[in-house]
Write an enzyme that holds these catalytic residues in place. Structure first.
Site, PDB file in Angstrom:
ATOM      1  N   HIS A  16       0.829  -1.201   0.000  1.00  0.00           N
ATOM      2  CA  HIS A  16       0.000   0.000   0.000  1.00  0.00           C
ATOM      3  C   HIS A  16       0.869   1.257   0.000  1.00  0.00           C
ATOM      4  CE1 HIS A  16      -0.437   0.913   4.645  1.00  0.00           C
ATOM      5  NE2 HIS A  16       0.815   0.775   4.281  1.00  0.00           N
ATOM      6  N   ASP A  81      -5.134 -10.567  -0.749  1.00  0.00           N
ATOM      7  CA  ASP A  81      -3.829 -11.201  -0.544  1.00  0.00           C
ATOM      8  C   ASP A  81      -2.943 -11.054  -1.783  1.00  0.00           C
ATOM      9  OD1 ASP A  81      -1.854 -12.677   0.821  1.00  0.00           O
ATOM     10  OD2 ASP A  81      -2.522 -14.542  -0.124  1.00  0.00           O
TER      11      ASP A  81
END
Ligand code: NI
Length: 136
Positions: A16, A81
């Site tokens: 992220h 994931d």
């Protein structure tokens, strides 16, 4: 009889970047630090999904853990994931992927899949030392 909580522990890895497009680069760096790195970075997220309710007298279960684990795999792990949360997911295209926001998104997704009689709590560890709980 009191309610019982059953907790399923899961794990996913994701990349992220925390960033507010309305702010300058300097302010982003000041507020988000390393998590503002333009080329992203990863976390090993530990997820605890807590389901609270009364045991079904026929099974003795609050919820069958096979059903719960399948639900989490299909709706959360398959979605997040090994993904870049900012680039690869609809949920975080506009929303900053902080642990707080990820926990809330996970809650909202799973809430829809669970019997309304069951309560749901999410605990998400971004590191061994930092975790969030939702709802609180
Ligand atoms: Ni980070």
């Amino acid at each position: 009889m009191h309610k019982t909580a059953i907790i399923r522990c899961e794990h996913f890895n994701a990349a992220h970047r925390l960033h507010n497009a309305h702010w300058s680069d300097a302010k982003n760096k000041e507020v988000f630090g390393k998590c503002n790195n333009p080329n992203y970075h990863g976390h090993n997220y530990d997820l605890e999904v807590k389901v609270i309710g009364h045991c079904d007298p026929a099974t003795g279960y609050v919820i069958d853990t096979k059903i719960l684990s399948t639900l989490i795999k299909k709706n959360i792990l398959d979605r997040f994931d090994h993904k870049n949360l900012n680039l690869d997911t609809e949920e975080f295209r506009e929303l900053n992927p902080t642990a707080e926001n990820i926990a809330r998104v996970i809650y909202d997704i799973l809430r829809k899949e669970l019997d309304q009689a069951l309560d749901l709590k999410i605990k998400l560890y971004e590191t061994a030392r930092n975790y969030v709980e939702y709802p609180y």
